[in-house]
Scaffold this active site. Structure first.
Site, PDB file in Angstrom:
ATOM      1  CG  ASN A  11      -1.834   1.417   1.315  1.00 12.80           C
ATOM      2  OD1 ASN A  11      -1.503   1.571   0.638  1.00 12.80           O
ATOM      3  ND2 ASN A  11      -2.369   1.174   2.793  1.00 12.80           N
ATOM      4  CD1 TRP A  12       3.659   0.937  -2.646  1.00  7.68           C
ATOM      5  CD2 TRP A  12       3.313   2.548  -4.872  1.00  7.68           C
ATOM      6  NE1 TRP A  12       4.590   0.565  -3.842  1.00  7.68           N
ATOM      7  CE2 TRP A  12       3.816   1.274  -5.016  1.00  7.68           C
ATOM      8  CE3 TRP A  12       2.675   3.242  -6.101  1.00  7.68           C
ATOM      9  CZ2 TRP A  12       4.465   0.951  -6.465  1.00  7.68           C
ATOM     10  CZ3 TRP A  12       3.411   2.563  -6.956  1.00  7.68           C
ATOM     11  CH2 TRP A  12       4.424   1.483  -7.262  1.00  7.68           C
ATOM     12  CE  LYS A  13      -0.156   3.269   4.770  1.00  8.38           C
ATOM     13  NZ  LYS A  13      -0.034   3.106   6.219  1.00  8.38           N
ATOM     14  CG  HIS A  98      -5.691   1.491   4.790  1.00  7.90           C
ATOM     15  ND1 HIS A  98      -4.981   2.627   5.642  1.00  7.90           N
ATOM     16  CD2 HIS A  98      -4.524   0.398   5.047  1.00  7.90           C
ATOM     17  CE1 HIS A  98      -4.730   2.091   6.194  1.00  7.90           C
ATOM     18  NE2 HIS A  98      -3.731   0.995   5.256  1.00  7.90           N
ATOM     19  CD  GLU A 100      -2.528   5.270   6.530  1.00 10.96           C
ATOM     20  OE1 GLU A 100      -2.983   5.710   6.154  1.00 10.96           O
ATOM     21  OE2 GLU A 100      -2.741   5.000   7.753  1.00 10.96           O
ATOM     22  CD  GLU A 168      -3.492  -3.001   6.654  1.00 11.70           C
ATOM     23  OE1 GLU A 168      -2.672  -3.332   6.862  1.00 11.70           O
ATOM     24  OE2 GLU A 168      -4.179  -1.769   6.626  1.00 11.70           O
ATOM     25  N   GLY A 174       2.524   1.096  10.423  1.00  7.00           N
ATOM     26  CA  GLY A 174       3.356   3.022  11.084  1.00  7.00           C
ATOM     27  C   GLY A 174       4.156   3.352  11.759  1.00  7.00           C
ATOM     28  CB  SER A 211       5.461  -2.281  12.088  1.00  5.64           C
ATOM     29  OG  SER A 211       5.053  -0.442  12.124  1.00  5.64           O
ATOM     30  N   GLY A 232       2.683  -1.679   4.262  1.00  4.58           N
ATOM     31  CA  GLY A 232       2.994   0.448   3.873  1.00  4.58           C
ATOM     32  C   GLY A 232       4.668   0.105   3.857  1.00  4.58           C
ATOM     33  N   GLY A 233       5.162   1.208   5.218  1.00  5.67           N
ATOM     34  CA  GLY A 233       6.223   1.948   4.873  1.00  5.67           C
ATOM     35  C   GLY A 233       7.336   1.196   3.779  1.00  5.67           C
TER      36      GLY A 233
END
Ligand code: PEP
Length: 248
Positions: A11-13, A98, A100, A168, A174, A211, A232-233
């Site tokens: 997930n590149w956000k 998600h 977010e 998640e 994150g 993470s 993600g990151g």
């Protein structure tokens, strides 16, 4: 033996332009060139880079998913994207729910409608669920997951090939604070039990997200109920994302 093909999705956000997506794809294709296809791999660029990513990954086996979708086919929904628009780019799936997006006011009802709209349109869906730190500390993790799943899954029986669920925990997203393999396994076993009220529990894939990195991925994915990862990151760098794919 499990029937479930592992899935690792990045997930590149709100990161990367179309040009950056092309450069990323060149690197990831090289890094995964000797893969045997046992693991399904997807990247989720922002809407503005979907077209570029689809072209850049064509023929590689890496799928391109959107990060969100609206339930309506078209209409007065400023800033939203319909299923047909996603399909029009050549992308084959989408994240839904998600945390977010939920924090930005996506409701359980919208998550349910969007999951169904995406599946009906022929998109694959990664439905995201997970508890906050407050809920976890209050001992409400299972009840929270149960409520999110019971809001989203009714009527989706038979869609197990296209529908994955990502557990998640919000406190792990994150933050660098990963759930231990044992606690992720316990929560995901619960997710699978509740999903089993609506779906064939042995066929639905449940991913862990929060993470995940190249160092912890193998231990997480070795758990019996964890069928892959939503990253993600660590998915922003092709080297670390490829290392996670290899760990799966
Ligand atoms: C995510 O956003 O879905 C996620 C899991 O992020 P991170 O890996 O950065 O915690």
């Amino acid at each position: 033996m499990t029937l479930r093909r592992p899935l690792v999705a990045g997930n590149w956000k709100m990161h990367k332009t179309g040009a950056e997506a092309r450069g990323y794809a060149r690197s990831l294709r090289e890094l995964l060139a000797d893969g045997d296809g046992r693991v399904q791999v997807a990247v989720c660029p922002p809407f503005t880079a979907l077209d570029a990513a689809v072209v850049a990954f064509a023929g590689s086996g890496v799928e391109v998913f959107a990060q969100a979708v609206h339930e309506a086919d078209a209409g007065a929904h400023t800033g939203e994207i319909a299923t047909g628009m996603i399909l029009g780019t050549g992308a084959t799936g989408t994240l839904v729910g998600h945390s977010e997006r939920r924090a930005a006011a996506e409701t359980d009802l919208q998550v349910a409608r969007r999951t169904r709209a995406a599946l009906d349109a022929g998109l694959s869906v990664i439905l995201c669920v997970g508890e906050s730190l407050d809920r976890r500390d209050a001992g409400e993790t299972e009840a929270w997951l149960t409520a999110q799943l019971r809001a989203a899954l009714p009527g989706l029986g038979g869609r197990e090939d296209a529908l994955s669920i990502a557990y998640e925990p919000i406190w792990a997203i994150g933050t660098g604070r990963t759930a231990t393999p044992e606690s992720a396994q316990a929560a995901i076993a619960h997710v699978r039990r509740v999903a089993g009220e609506q779906l064939d529990a042995e066929r639905v894939r449940v991913l862990y997200g929060g993470s995940v990195n190249a160092d912890n991925a193998a231990a997480l994915m070795a758990q019996p109920d964890i069928d892959g990862a939503l990253v993600g990151g660590a998915s922003l760098d092709p080297e670390s994302f490829a290392a996670i794919v290899r760990a799966a």
